[in-house]
Design an enzyme around this catalytic site. Structure first.
Site, PDB file in Angstrom:
ATOM      1  N   THR A 119     -64.997  45.426 -23.704  1.00 12.95           N
ATOM      2  CA  THR A 119     -64.074  45.377 -22.577  1.00 12.95           C
ATOM      3  C   THR A 119     -63.062  46.503 -22.640  1.00 12.95           C
ATOM      4  O   THR A 119     -62.781  47.048 -23.720  1.00 12.95           O
ATOM      5  CB  THR A 119     -63.316  44.029 -22.575  1.00 12.95           C
ATOM      6  N   GLU A 121     -60.019  45.993 -22.225  1.00 12.75           N
ATOM      7  CA  GLU A 121     -58.762  45.420 -22.701  1.00 12.75           C
ATOM      8  C   GLU A 121     -58.478  45.724 -24.165  1.00 12.75           C
ATOM      9  O   GLU A 121     -57.350  45.516 -24.635  1.00 12.75           O
ATOM     10  CB  GLU A 121     -58.741  43.917 -22.431  1.00 12.75           C
ATOM     11  N   TYR A 146     -57.720  37.347 -27.047  1.00 16.18           N
ATOM     12  CA  TYR A 146     -59.022  37.752 -26.515  1.00 16.18           C
ATOM     13  C   TYR A 146     -59.312  39.214 -26.809  1.00 16.18           C
ATOM     14  O   TYR A 146     -60.320  39.569 -27.419  1.00 16.18           O
ATOM     15  CB  TYR A 146     -59.087  37.495 -25.007  1.00 16.18           C
ATOM     16  N   LYS A 150     -62.081  41.051 -29.396  1.00 18.87           N
ATOM     17  CA  LYS A 150     -63.093  41.998 -28.908  1.00 18.87           C
ATOM     18  C   LYS A 150     -62.932  43.350 -29.612  1.00 18.87           C
ATOM     19  O   LYS A 150     -63.923  44.003 -29.944  1.00 18.87           O
ATOM     20  CB  LYS A 150     -62.985  42.170 -27.390  1.00 18.87           C
TER      21      LYS A 150
END
Length: 333
Positions: A119, A121, A146, A150
């Site tokens: 991702t 993010e 989260y 990741k």
């Protein structure tokens, strides 16, 4: 003819990848491994003729058996909702870090190919007036459980490539939207609110910017990476929609659906401000370009397609609607 293992293949992006793979490569054998948590749905795979295994990516014996059978493993399986990670981080550590470790060890034993889905993010966020975009060299600065998990999974993949010589690639993609996305997410929540006769909801002032990309554009990029990507490389995927803030997105949804307006609700704690992806490497090396883009917002055609899907598939989302909205209401959102 290949055998593909798709982890998380009953989730939003993974199931769309399975549908695309079946259309493009009808001779491939597809094995889907999915735990069927709340975000996974066996119905997402209807009509795809896959071998479905209900199981956990942390189950080392099961993962080893399935990886041994696959030419390529495409690792979508992840806990992915920021709000949920703020309430209970542990499932994110288990699935995103331990699960990826489990996949990597199986890949190391059997020498097969891995593509790891990540991702944007992991890079943190940008200021609203910052013209920069994330590149593959941008330092990681995750801001939620989260994104931190990741980021950890990405580092594991790179370490296994360097330390053990596995064959693997990584892609970091911006925010997806499209069919089969869980209705707790921003875009399908607003679409289904309107379809259900409820008022759409906007976090805070809605100034946050996401480089929105249609899920089919994302998965087309993944297929190109599988076919032509260089081992050990990371490819950023973004559709150049990083000029569109959440307020503009909800207003476009209201326009397309004839809704009179929306209401503001409490903002998310630590809400990242802006994501923007530089996909130059993917475009120049592999020749990728997004299909769902235009000069007005970069999203109109994709949103029209997505709205039509939710309108035509009420039986898919309606059973969960009341529960999802009740959970948001309890948080003032």
């Amino acid at each position: 003819m290949r055998t593909l293992l798709v982890t998380g293949g009953a989730g939003f992006i993974g199931s769309n990848f399975v549908h695309m793979t079946r259309r493009r490569y009808p001779g491939d054998h597809i094995i889907v491994l999915d735990k069927l948590t709340y975000a996974g749905n066996r119905a997402n795979l209807a009509g795809t003729d896959v071998e479905f295994i209900e199981g956990d990516v942390c189950d080392a014996a099961l993962v080893d058996k399935l990886v041994a059978r696959a030419d390529i493993t495409v690792h979508f399986a992840a806990e992915s909702h920021n709000d949920n990670s703020l309430r209970d981080p542990r499932p994110f550590v288990d699935t995103n870090i331990v699960g990826t470790f489990t996949i990597l060890e199986a890949i190391r034993r059997h020498g097969n190919r891995l593509h790891h889905i990540s991702t944007d993010e992991v890079y943190g966020d940008l200021g609203l007036d910052d013209p920069a975009r994330f590149t593959e060299e941008t330092p990681y600065e995750p801001s939620s459980p989260y994104s931190a998990t990741k980021a950890g999974s990405d580092h594991l993949v790179r370490a296994w490539v360097r330390s053990f010589g596995i064959r693997a690639t990584i892609s970091n993609c911006s925010n997806n939207y499209g069919p089969y996305q869980h209705i707790e997410k921003f875009i399908p929540r607003q679409i289904t609110n309107i379809l259900a006769g409820q008022t759409p909801k906007l976090y805070g002032t809605g100034e946050q910017v996401r480089d929105w990309i249609h899920v089919d554009d994302h998965n087309a990029a993944v297929h190109l990476i599988l076919e032509r990507g260089r081992n050990g490389e990371t490819y950023n995927i973004g559709a150049d929609n990083d000029h569109v803030n959440n307020k503009a997105v909800i207003e476009l949804i209201c326009e397309l659906m004839g809704a009179p307006g929306y209401e503001h609700v409490a903002d998310r704690p630590g809400h990242d401000q802006r994501y923007a992806m530089d996909s130059t490497k993917l475009r120049t090396e592999l020749g990728w370009a997004p299909e769902y883009t235009d000069n007005q917002t970069g999203m109109r055609a994709g949103l029209e397609q997505t709205i039509a899907w939710y309108r035509d598939n009420g039986q898919w989302w309606a059973p969960a609607k009341q529960r999802v909205e009740q959970a948001y209401a309890e948080r003032g959102q």
